[in-house]
Design a protein around this motif. Structure first.
Motif, short mmCIF file in Angstrom:
data_model
loop_
_atom_site.label_atom_id
_atom_site.label_comp_id
_atom_site.label_asym_id
_atom_site.label_seq_id
_atom_site.Cartn_x
_atom_site.Cartn_y
_atom_site.Cartn_z
N THR A 46 48.82 3.08 -5.16
CA THR A 46 49.34 1.72 -5.10
C THR A 46 48.22 0.75 -5.43
O THR A 46 47.16 0.78 -4.80
N VAL A 48 46.73 -3.12 -5.71
CA VAL A 48 46.90 -4.41 -5.04
C VAL A 48 45.95 -5.43 -5.66
O VAL A 48 44.76 -5.15 -5.83
N ALA A 58 51.44 -6.16 -5.22
CA ALA A 58 51.27 -4.70 -5.06
C ALA A 58 52.29 -3.98 -5.93
O ALA A 58 53.45 -4.41 -6.04
N VAL A 432 51.32 -3.07 2.67
CA VAL A 432 50.37 -4.04 2.12
C VAL A 432 50.41 -5.34 2.91
O VAL A 432 49.38 -5.97 3.15
#
Length: 504
Positions: A46, A48, A58, A432
């Motif tokens: 992932t 970000v 994200a 996140v």
């Protein structure tokens, strides 16, 4: 002719011969095959990016034609202490209504329809989530729409009135439905965290529907809908493209409430209180018809667990899976949890128990592990005795087979859920929003595999030192007192005779 491996010819039922093709020798005159390969770990992680205004973007790669994109806001019913209760519920119902660019909800739906899209908004105790699933080629349109929906809602008088009607209908339906689980969840949170944070009402009280207007909503939005409290999350799109769209539509945008200063953000930490909430209610007519559900009394007993940010969150998740349970008429085998403790020790031994299910709710600063049970009103006392005994037995010996089964089932459920793109989106966004990063599924599976019987015993011992939270709904004539339930849960040996005396 060239021969490689087996004989050049083989007889078939048709009587003819066909040259065999070896699976180990390269075919003559055919270029060497080039096989696809993963382009490094970064393709699965992932990513970000934090924009200049504090907004986090994200994304998670998942190949396919469609994507799921949405905005998650660190805002929910737990933040309404300084406001009228029910604002988050209002905002959930008002979502995807008219905005500065779109004149009505129908216009928004028609715009999404061009990209095969659907939209949804969900408000929980700590997060409001606006999400759209659509063709990935319409990403610009989708992010523009999401920015408009979150920052530029019109909140017209007609929309507010329609929302009031929708909320009144939902509250009426909530009190009439045969399955009282949403109502019991509300009650157990209110009992466990009395008048604070996650214990505040998630549904708008009827008396507040007429008090919440545009001014109240703008005051709340100005406090909580700020870029530093938001995450734009996407699954199935390129990260750079999502960041580009975020800069274009969410950077430097003046919200509809302007620069007005809202009240200070509520940063209260959840205070577990324990306690009991009882609602006497006639449940004899909740399900009429040719096969009516029998009259039942519903009990939910809970104890404080831990935050999802703590290391003990994984052992608690395994414990919850180990307890399992469900309805007495649930079909299926081991995949449905038929070997969990609440099936083996409760539903299989007590035919009169209609339901026994374990739930685990976890938040940024606290958690709640609870068991919901249902039975005939005349057997409430015995039902409470059985459930409290199961809580005490959690601190006893944990079998190796039982633990491994619970861990395998938890990993299986995690991986199966993460096959769904909207679930991946929510997982990315929530993680996140809370931690600025995301633990990947294989990391979570590794943590689950490391859970030992001593970990289960440790977290249960810590949990049993707290006062219980109790929610009771229905005919409560035979319900034991809160003091009796508390005394039973404080029993260290879990012996049935002692519990029996307490409830008698």
């Amino acid at each position: 002719s060239r021969r490689c491996g087996l004989a050049a010819g083989r007889s078939y039922s048709g009587g003819g011969a066909y040259p065999s093709v070896s699976l180990t020798c390269p075919l003559p005159g055919v270029p060497k095959a080039v096989f696809a390969a993963a382009e490094g770990r970064e393709r699965f992680e992932t990513r970000v990016t934090v924009l200049e205004n504090g907004l986090r973007v994200a994304s998670q790669n998942k190949f396919g034609q469609f994507c799921t994109v949405g905005v998650l806001v660190n805002s929910g019913s737990r933040h309404e202490a300084k406001y009228l209760s029910g604002i988050s519920h209002f905002l959930e119902k008002l979502a995807f209504s008219s905005t500065a660019q779109f004149g009505s909800k129908d216009e928004i739906l028609l715009t999404l329809e061009k990209h095969g899209g659907i939209c949804d908004c969900q408000a929980s105790r700590d997060t409001i989530m606006y999400a759209v699933s659509a063709d990935a080629r319409g990403l610009d349109t989708v992010v523009n729409l999401l920015a408009d929906v979150t920052l530029q809602p019109r909140l017209s008088d007609e929309e507010l009135e329609m929302t009031r009607m929708a909320i009144r209908f939902e509250l009426e339906d909530l009190n009439m439905r045969p399955d009282p689980e949403p109502l019991l969840t509300e009650m157990i949170h209110a009992a466990a965290f009395r008048d604070n944070t996650v214990g505040l009402k998630r549904f708008c009280p009827v008396e507040n529907t007429d008090k919440i207007d545009r001014d109240v909503l703008h005051s709340y939005l100005s406090s909580y809908y700020t870029p530093d409290r938001m995450v734009l999350a996407g699954v199935g799109i390129e990260h750079e493209h999502l960041v580009e769209c975020a800069r274009k539509y969410l950077l430097g945008v003046e919200p509809v409430w302007g620069s007005r200063q809202g009240r200070a953000v509520d940063r209260s930490v959840a205070q577990y209180t324990g306690g009991i909430i009882k609602v006497e209610k006639d449940m004899s007519d909740v399900s009429l018809g040719p096969t009516p559900i029998p009259e039942l009394t519903h009990i939910m007993i809970g104890l404080e667990s831990c935050s999802f940010l703590e290391d003990d969150f994984i052992p608690f998740a395994v414990l919850n899976m180990m307890m399992g349970g469900g309805g007495s008429f649930s079909a299926g085998g081991p995949g449905k949890g038929m070997f969990t403790r609440l099936y083996l020790n409760v539903l299989n031994r007590h035919h009169w128990m209609y339901n026994a299910t374990s739930y685990h709710h976890s938040y940024e600063d606290t958690g709640l592990l609870c068991i919901h049970a249902s039975a005939d009103p005349k057997q409430v006392r015995e039902m409470v005795e059985i459930i409290t005994r199961e809580f005490i037995l959690m601190a006893g010996a944990v079998g190796e087979v039982e633990l491994e089964r619970a861990k395998t089932q938890l990993k299986s459920m995690l991986m199966m859920n993460l096959e769904s793109r909207p679930v991946i989106f929510e997982d990315v966004g929530r993680q996140v929003l809370a931690t600025n990063t995301r633990k990947l599924p294989h990391e979570l599976c590794a943590l689950i595999s490391q859970v030992k019987p001593t970990d289960i015993k440790r977290v249960v011992t810590k949990m049993l030192h707290k006062k219980p939270a109790v929610a009771a709904l229905g005919d409560l004539t035979d319900l034991p007192t809160y003091e009796h339930i508390q005394a039973a849960l404080s029993s260290k040996d879990g012996r049935l005779p002692r519990l029996y005396r307490l409830f008698r």
